[in-house]
Design a protein around this motif. Structure first.
Motif, PDB file in Angstrom:
ATOM      1  N   TRP A   1       6.680  -8.306  -4.091  1.00  0.00           N
ATOM      2  CA  TRP A   1       6.636  -7.230  -3.087  1.00  0.00           C
ATOM      3  C   TRP A   1       6.296  -7.745  -1.693  1.00  0.00           C
ATOM      4  O   TRP A   1       5.263  -8.354  -1.484  1.00  0.00           O
ATOM      5  CB  TRP A   1       5.567  -6.220  -3.519  1.00  0.00           C
ATOM      6  CG  TRP A   1       5.613  -4.923  -2.778  1.00  0.00           C
ATOM      7  CD1 TRP A   1       5.259  -4.710  -1.492  1.00  0.00           C
ATOM      8  CD2 TRP A   1       6.015  -3.659  -3.312  1.00  0.00           C
ATOM      9  NE1 TRP A   1       5.416  -3.406  -1.165  1.00  0.00           N
ATOM     10  CE2 TRP A   1       5.877  -2.715  -2.269  1.00  0.00           C
ATOM     11  CE3 TRP A   1       6.484  -3.219  -4.558  1.00  0.00           C
ATOM     12  CZ2 TRP A   1       6.170  -1.370  -2.437  1.00  0.00           C
ATOM     13  CZ3 TRP A   1       6.769  -1.877  -4.729  1.00  0.00           C
ATOM     14  CH2 TRP A   1       6.631  -0.972  -3.667  1.00  0.00           C
ATOM     15  N   ASP A   2       7.209  -7.546  -0.770  1.00  0.00           N
ATOM     16  CA  ASP A   2       6.900  -7.879   0.614  1.00  0.00           C
ATOM     17  C   ASP A   2       7.833  -7.106   1.526  1.00  0.00           C
ATOM     18  O   ASP A   2       9.008  -7.416   1.644  1.00  0.00           O
ATOM     19  CB  ASP A   2       7.055  -9.392   0.841  1.00  0.00           C
ATOM     20  CG  ASP A   2       6.553  -9.787   2.228  1.00  0.00           C
ATOM     21  OD1 ASP A   2       6.175  -8.876   3.016  1.00  0.00           O
ATOM     22  OD2 ASP A   2       6.524 -10.995   2.507  1.00  0.00           O
ATOM     23  N   THR A   3       7.309  -6.080   2.147  1.00  0.00           N
ATOM     24  CA  THR A   3       8.150  -5.285   3.045  1.00  0.00           C
ATOM     25  C   THR A   3       8.128  -5.852   4.453  1.00  0.00           C
ATOM     26  O   THR A   3       8.754  -5.312   5.357  1.00  0.00           O
ATOM     27  CB  THR A   3       7.650  -3.838   3.117  1.00  0.00           C
ATOM     28  OG1 THR A   3       6.323  -3.852   3.674  1.00  0.00           O
ATOM     29  CG2 THR A   3       7.610  -3.187   1.745  1.00  0.00           C
TER      30      THR A   3
ATOM     31  N   THR B   1       5.185  -0.148 -11.391  1.00  0.00           N
ATOM     32  CA  THR B   1       4.477  -0.736 -12.527  1.00  0.00           C
ATOM     33  C   THR B   1       5.148  -2.020 -13.000  1.00  0.00           C
ATOM     34  O   THR B   1       4.658  -2.671 -13.906  1.00  0.00           O
ATOM     35  CB  THR B   1       4.428   0.252 -13.713  1.00  0.00           C
ATOM     36  OG1 THR B   1       5.759   0.726 -13.931  1.00  0.00           O
ATOM     37  CG2 THR B   1       3.499   1.402 -13.433  1.00  0.00           C
ATOM     38  N   ASP B   2       6.255  -2.361 -12.381  1.00  0.00           N
ATOM     39  CA  ASP B   2       6.982  -3.555 -12.798  1.00  0.00           C
ATOM     40  C   ASP B   2       6.306  -4.802 -12.231  1.00  0.00           C
ATOM     41  O   ASP B   2       6.291  -5.006 -11.015  1.00  0.00           O
ATOM     42  CB  ASP B   2       8.427  -3.455 -12.279  1.00  0.00           C
ATOM     43  CG  ASP B   2       9.201  -4.733 -12.573  1.00  0.00           C
ATOM     44  OD1 ASP B   2       8.695  -5.547 -13.386  1.00  0.00           O
ATOM     45  OD2 ASP B   2      10.286  -4.909 -11.992  1.00  0.00           O
ATOM     46  N   PRO B   3       5.718  -5.631 -13.103  1.00  0.00           N
ATOM     47  CA  PRO B   3       4.949  -6.770 -12.599  1.00  0.00           C
ATOM     48  C   PRO B   3       5.777  -7.737 -11.772  1.00  0.00           C
ATOM     49  O   PRO B   3       5.277  -8.324 -10.801  1.00  0.00           O
ATOM     50  CB  PRO B   3       4.422  -7.447 -13.867  1.00  0.00           C
ATOM     51  CG  PRO B   3       5.154  -6.853 -15.013  1.00  0.00           C
ATOM     52  CD  PRO B   3       5.694  -5.535 -14.569  1.00  0.00           C
ATOM     53  N   VAL B   4       7.042  -7.888 -12.118  1.00  0.00           N
ATOM     54  CA  VAL B   4       7.896  -8.818 -11.363  1.00  0.00           C
ATOM     55  C   VAL B   4       8.088  -8.303  -9.941  1.00  0.00           C
ATOM     56  O   VAL B   4       7.909  -9.036  -8.959  1.00  0.00           O
ATOM     57  CB  VAL B   4       9.256  -9.014 -12.059  1.00  0.00           C
ATOM     58  CG1 VAL B   4      10.128  -9.952 -11.235  1.00  0.00           C
ATOM     59  CG2 VAL B   4       9.054  -9.558 -13.466  1.00  0.00           C
TER      60      VAL B   4
ATOM     61  N   PHE C   1       0.870  -1.178   0.000  1.00  0.00           N
ATOM     62  CA  PHE C   1       0.000   0.000   0.000  1.00  0.00           C
ATOM     63  C   PHE C   1       0.903   1.222   0.000  1.00  0.00           C
ATOM     64  O   PHE C   1       2.126   1.109   0.151  1.00  0.00           O
ATOM     65  CB  PHE C   1      -0.918   0.003   1.225  1.00  0.00           C
ATOM     66  CG  PHE C   1      -0.198  -0.069   2.542  1.00  0.00           C
ATOM     67  CD1 PHE C   1       0.123  -1.299   3.103  1.00  0.00           C
ATOM     68  CD2 PHE C   1       0.188   1.089   3.220  1.00  0.00           C
ATOM     69  CE1 PHE C   1       0.794  -1.383   4.314  1.00  0.00           C
ATOM     70  CE2 PHE C   1       0.860   1.012   4.427  1.00  0.00           C
ATOM     71  CZ  PHE C   1       1.168  -0.231   4.975  1.00  0.00           C
ATOM     72  N   GLY C   2       0.305   2.372  -0.163  1.00  0.00           N
ATOM     73  CA  GLY C   2       1.077   3.598  -0.141  1.00  0.00           C
ATOM     74  C   GLY C   2       1.617   3.957  -1.512  1.00  0.00           C
ATOM     75  O   GLY C   2       1.418   3.256  -2.499  1.00  0.00           O
ATOM     76  N   LYS C   3       2.354   5.074  -1.561  1.00  0.00           N
ATOM     77  CA  LYS C   3       2.770   5.656  -2.837  1.00  0.00           C
ATOM     78  C   LYS C   3       3.714   4.729  -3.608  1.00  0.00           C
ATOM     79  O   LYS C   3       3.517   4.510  -4.798  1.00  0.00           O
ATOM     80  CB  LYS C   3       3.462   7.000  -2.577  1.00  0.00           C
ATOM     81  CG  LYS C   3       3.803   7.762  -3.841  1.00  0.00           C
ATOM     82  CD  LYS C   3       4.284   9.154  -3.511  1.00  0.00           C
ATOM     83  CE  LYS C   3       4.448  10.028  -4.742  1.00  0.00           C
ATOM     84  NZ  LYS C   3       5.141   9.407  -5.860  1.00  0.00           N
ATOM     85  N   ASP C   4       4.679   4.136  -2.904  1.00  0.00           N
ATOM     86  CA  ASP C   4       5.663   3.292  -3.603  1.00  0.00           C
ATOM     87  C   ASP C   4       4.970   2.149  -4.333  1.00  0.00           C
ATOM     88  O   ASP C   4       5.273   1.823  -5.472  1.00  0.00           O
ATOM     89  CB  ASP C   4       6.677   2.711  -2.609  1.00  0.00           C
ATOM     90  CG  ASP C   4       7.582   3.801  -2.069  1.00  0.00           C
ATOM     91  OD1 ASP C   4       7.582   4.904  -2.678  1.00  0.00           O
ATOM     92  OD2 ASP C   4       8.262   3.561  -1.052  1.00  0.00           O
ATOM     93  N   TRP C   5       4.042   1.538  -3.645  1.00  0.00           N
ATOM     94  CA  TRP C   5       3.304   0.403  -4.220  1.00  0.00           C
ATOM     95  C   TRP C   5       2.484   0.852  -5.424  1.00  0.00           C
ATOM     96  O   TRP C   5       2.472   0.219  -6.464  1.00  0.00           O
ATOM     97  CB  TRP C   5       2.427  -0.219  -3.141  1.00  0.00           C
ATOM     98  CG  TRP C   5       1.381  -1.162  -3.658  1.00  0.00           C
ATOM     99  CD1 TRP C   5       0.049  -0.950  -3.750  1.00  0.00           C
ATOM    100  CD2 TRP C   5       1.594  -2.489  -4.174  1.00  0.00           C
ATOM    101  NE1 TRP C   5      -0.588  -2.039  -4.268  1.00  0.00           N
ATOM    102  CE2 TRP C   5       0.338  -3.007  -4.536  1.00  0.00           C
ATOM    103  CE3 TRP C   5       2.743  -3.283  -4.356  1.00  0.00           C
ATOM    104  CZ2 TRP C   5       0.172  -4.268  -5.065  1.00  0.00           C
ATOM    105  CZ3 TRP C   5       2.573  -4.555  -4.892  1.00  0.00           C
ATOM    106  CH2 TRP C   5       1.307  -5.036  -5.246  1.00  0.00           C
ATOM    107  N   LEU C   6       1.783   1.972  -5.263  1.00  0.00           N
ATOM    108  CA  LEU C   6       0.922   2.445  -6.345  1.00  0.00           C
ATOM    109  C   LEU C   6       1.736   2.866  -7.562  1.00  0.00           C
ATOM    110  O   LEU C   6       1.312   2.687  -8.696  1.00  0.00           O
ATOM    111  CB  LEU C   6       0.058   3.617  -5.867  1.00  0.00           C
ATOM    112  CG  LEU C   6      -1.042   3.235  -4.868  1.00  0.00           C
ATOM    113  CD1 LEU C   6      -1.755   4.491  -4.372  1.00  0.00           C
ATOM    114  CD2 LEU C   6      -2.050   2.277  -5.500  1.00  0.00           C
TER     115      LEU C   6
END
Lengths: 507, 360
Positions: free
Chosen positions: A361-363, A353-356, A345-350
């Motif tokens: 993604w897991d912070t 655009t790189d599908p990989v 969530f948040g700006k970085d996630w939004l």
């Protein structure tokens, strides 16, 4: 009567020892997970009792009315023919009452207890329930006593006839009324018979020869007309459109004392039930989330797994082409939990655009549970779906829009595109509700007639029912009523004088 | 007594039209039980809708599952469907359906005429014997015998309740032979297919015949059906043709009755068959003299052979509807004749009740 009067927990309804033991365990477990619920009293009922309470909307005592009997006989037949069965029922009161059917399997009873605690937690904490009457058990019983008293005085048929009128309007309330202040008292009140205040148009002072130039007469005249219109509009009644049609009638219709009393009862009860309609998906999703969590992680014994799985899969089963609120709510909550656990969530996630990268993604944020509790506190179904429905979710769950192919006479898949699925889902949700209708003028055509406007949002209203509703409204108002709406994209005014309906073009 | 009973009584009174007659016109009756697909059925029970302002049908919906755009999306979507209508859906066999219909319409069970013809034997396991295979041992009974013996013998010790059955204690399930009367019925459908019987009328006949069929089959083991259509002439047809044909031209009802008599006399001795002729028409006959002929045929031939002769008249815009009046005149008070008028689709259930309500 005697069955339920007073505190209606009686000896025969208490849980048998093994279930009582399970109850204590489940309550402790639920508190351990952070659920925060009213004290919940479980009672064992026969299917007949359950059906009766269900036809009364969950309450043991309601005012006399034939529709409860109608609903009861339908549930009875449904049960007897093996078509439907009620597993759980719980009411939003403090303490909360939940009913278990006595011939269910023990594992079903445990599931229901866990499920019910989820509901009660939701009732207690969700913002939309904050203003509901938690003593509704007593209030309903009082309503019942009042209606019976009125029936004794006025006769059953007359009272029932009036109740039928009120009930056909019961959805014309303002479900948000408890949360917003709609009208603030005006500072200066004016009497109706006062002469209209003269309107003054401010002019720019100047030399006399300049006056007409600075204040052109055409401008002054049009401005005067505008201000007069505004003054008269303020004098129109109601000053602003009123969504709470029942409340408006309660205040302004010419009703006798007993009629007002009945109308108030119907409105109070409708307002009490309104939040449950607004949060069906969330509420069921939340309760289902908690029963699966508690059952699978803690409660189930090896011997119970198969029965549990059978029941649970029935609850969240997906019919091809249909929408199951239990499933939708549950899956969306799990989706949210996963996202916030992984920090998606948040700006970085939004911005990513790189599908990989997105897939990996897991912070390690681990905020899932906390987010869920926040969601259950603040949202209703519409805002829940609007906020959290994502493209990923739509794709994972295989959602699509459907349309009716009239040539093939069947429903076909229309599109799987995210934007249209989301829009359609929200529209379907909205269309289950009540069309938004406002009272705009209580003195229409200066003849004391009532004019309402339907805010048309793409779906037409059902005409044959609208006709009867307007007829009932005209009887209550005592003068003709009008409803401005649209039918097949054409503006239409439905007018009813209590005897028959006429259709005209709105002026 | 539950609280709800008073509300239930009130609702029933309204449904029966004893009170609040104004509400009754809003009652949805329709076909009480409708077939959908192969087995799926809806059972809309009598219901009175309280009108509410709401949206009409949504031409679009949302679904979930497999499939490409353009594919069929399951059994329609419920999501946007009209709320507040309780249609119960389930899978039932036609026989179960017939039973439900029988209960709803309070139909009496049919008592087959005469005594058992060709009685058939059946074995049912409801007896008890002292010998038998171990697989059929009746544990409870055996235990009870053993317990009784132990108590009588004084060897029973409550603190150590051990019971050992001996050979004489053993009890076994065994079959008893039951004879069951075999009862056979003939359903003889006759329908007027002259020009005045339109599509709607035929649809009504079809619905009604389906339920009659189901009910008779529920009551008899062997049921045969025969179909006769007629306008000015009559001929025997198969089921498909019976329901689909539309002819034109005049109507001679006697032609159908003559053919019926031929079939009955040739193939169905009343000592072996329970015979049920059903005749559907819009009540228009060619001439008075033909009607007289019909009445004679009925009185002398058909009714004596039959358990019950039923005539149902479907309202149509063209027919004079005279025939039922002639029948009423000729057979009033005759137990073996039932007559019924069907106004429209909603009248089907009422008509079935009239036709089958005698339990003959």
């Amino acid at each position: 009567m005697a069955l339920f009067s007073g505190r209606f927990l009686r000896e025969g309804r208490a849980l048998p020892p093994e279930l009582e033991e399970a109850r204590v365990g489940i309550v402790a477990l639920a508190r351990g997970y952070g659920l925060d619920f009213f004290e919940t009293i479980f009672e064992m009922c026969t299917y007949e009792e359950i059906n009766m309470i269900a036809s009364y909307g969950g309450f043991p005592t309601r005012y006399p009315h034939w529709r409860f009997g109608m609903e009861f006989i339908q549930m009875q037949k449904g049960y007897e023919y093996g078509l439907s069965k009620i597993y759980e029922m719980v009411i939003n009161t403090n303490p909360s009452y939940a009913y278990l059917m006595d011939n269910n399997l023990a594992v079903d009873q445990k599931l229901v207890m866990a499920h019910v605690l989820g509901h009660v937690d939701f009732f207690k904490n969700n913002a939309w329930f904050a203003h509901t009457d938690r003593k509704m058990l007593d209030t309903m019983a009082n309503h019942a006593a009042k209606v019976r008293r009125i029936m004794d005085e006025r006769g059953v048929s007359e009272v029932e006839r009036f109740l039928d009128l009120c009930l056909s309007l019961e959805n014309l309330i303002d479900p948000y009324a408890a949360h917003v202040v709609r009208t603030r008292p005006r500072e200066a009140s004016r009497h109706e018979d006062d002469a209209p205040v003269a309107v003054e148009v401010p002019t720019i002072p100047g030399e006399s020869y300049m006056r007409d130039f600075l204040n052109p007469p055409s401008y002054v005249a049009s401005e005067r007309a505008r201000r007069e219109e505004e003054r008269d509009r303020v004098r129109s009644f109601p000053e602003e459109p009123v969504r709470d049609v029942l409340g408006f009638l309660l205040q302004h219709a010419k009703l006798s004392g007993w009629q007002r009393e009945l109308l108030r009862i119907v409105r109070d009860e409708a307002l009490y039930f309104a939040p449950q309609g607004m949060t069906k998906i969330m509420n069921e999703g939340w309760a289902t989330y908690w029963h699966t969590t508690m059952m699978t992680q803690d409660i189930l014994s090896d011997a119970e797994v198969v029965d549990y799985a059978d029941h649970h899969s029935g609850t969240v089963a997906m019919q091809p082409g249909q929408l199951n609120p239990y499933r939708l709510g549950l899956e969306l909550l799990r989706h949210i939990e996963r996202r916030w656990d992984k920090g998606r969530f948040g700006k970085d996630w939004l911005d990513c655009t790189d599908p990989v990268a997105r897939r990996a993604w897991d912070t390690g944020a681990g905020l899932g549970r906390a987010k869920l509790f926040e969601v259950r506190r603040t949202h209703n179904d519409i805002s829940f779906l609007d906020t959290f429905l994502t493209e990923d979710f739509i794709r994972e769950q295989g959602f699509f829009t459907t349309r009716y192919d009239s040539r093939a006479q069947q429903w076909v898949i229309d599109s799987r595109e995210f934007a249209s699925v989301k829009a359609q889902l929200l529209q379907v949700l909205a269309s289950r509700g009540t069309p938004r209708v406002h009272v705009v003028d209580a003195n229409a055509f200066n003849r004391g007639e009532l004019r309402l406007v339907h805010a048309h949002e793409g779906l037409d209203i059902q005409m044959d029912w609208a006709e009867r509703v307007l007829g009932n409204l005209a009887l209550l108002w005592g003068r003709p009523v009008h409803l401005d709406t649209k039918l097949e994209d054409k503006a239409l005014r439905l007018s009813h004088d209590g005897a028959k309906l006429t259709r005209t073009l709105p002026t | 007594m539950l609280n709800i009973d008073r509300d239930l009584d009130r609702f029933r009174e309204i449904v029966k039209g004893r009170i609040r007659r104004d509400l009754r016109k809003y009652m949805s009756s329709g076909e009480m039980i409708a077939r959908k697909g192969d087995k799926l059925v809806s059972i809309p029970l009598p219901q009175i809708g309280i009108p509410r302002l709401r949206y009409g049908p949504n031409p679009k919906g949302v679904g979930q599952g497999e499939g490409e755009p353009g594919d069929q999306a399951g059994q329609g979507q419920q999501a946007g469907d009209a709320a507040g209508e309780h249609v119960l859906e389930t899978e039932l066999t036609v026989d179960e359906l017939a039973q439900i219909m029988g209960e709803e319409l309070e139909l009496p069970r049919i008592l087959p005429r005469g005594e058992a013809q060709a009685a058939s034997k059946r074995h049912r396991y409801k007896g008890i014997a002292t010998t038998g295979p171990e697989s059929l041992r009746h544990f409870k009974r055996t235990y009870r015998r053993a317990l009784t013996r132990a108590i009588i013998a004084g060897s029973y010790d409550p603190s150590r309740p051990k019971i050992v059955p001996i050979r004489a204690d053993q009890r076994y399930r065994t079959f008893v032979e039951e004879t069951e009367p075999r009862s056979a019925a003939l359903l003889l459908y006759m329908m007027d297919v002259s020009g005045s019987m339109g599509k709607e009328q035929k649809e009504i006949v079809r619905s009604e015949a389906f339920w009659i069929d189901a009910w008779i089959r529920h009551n008899y083991q062997d049921v045969e059906t025969r179909f006769i259509i007629h306008d000015a002439t009559a001929r025997e047809v198969d089921r498909e043709t019976f329901f689909r044909t539309r002819e034109s031209g005049g109507t001679l009802i006697s032609s159908a009755y003559k053919l019926a008599v031929e079939i009955l006399e040739a193939e169905y001795p009343p000592s072996e068959w329970n015979i049920y002729p059903f005749h559907f028409s819009d009540g228009d006959n060619w001439s008075k003299s033909d009607t007289r002929l019909c009445l004679d045929l009925l009185r002398d031939k058909i009714i004596p052979l039959s358990n019950q002769f039923s005539y149902a008249q479907v309202d149509s815009t063209y027919g004079s509807g005279q025939f039922i009046k002639d029948l009423e005149g000729a057979f009033s008070g005759e137990e073996a004749v039932t007559l019924s008028r069907i106004k429209d689709r909603d009248g089907i259930m009422q008509s079935i009740r009239e036709l089958l309500g005698k339990g003959r």
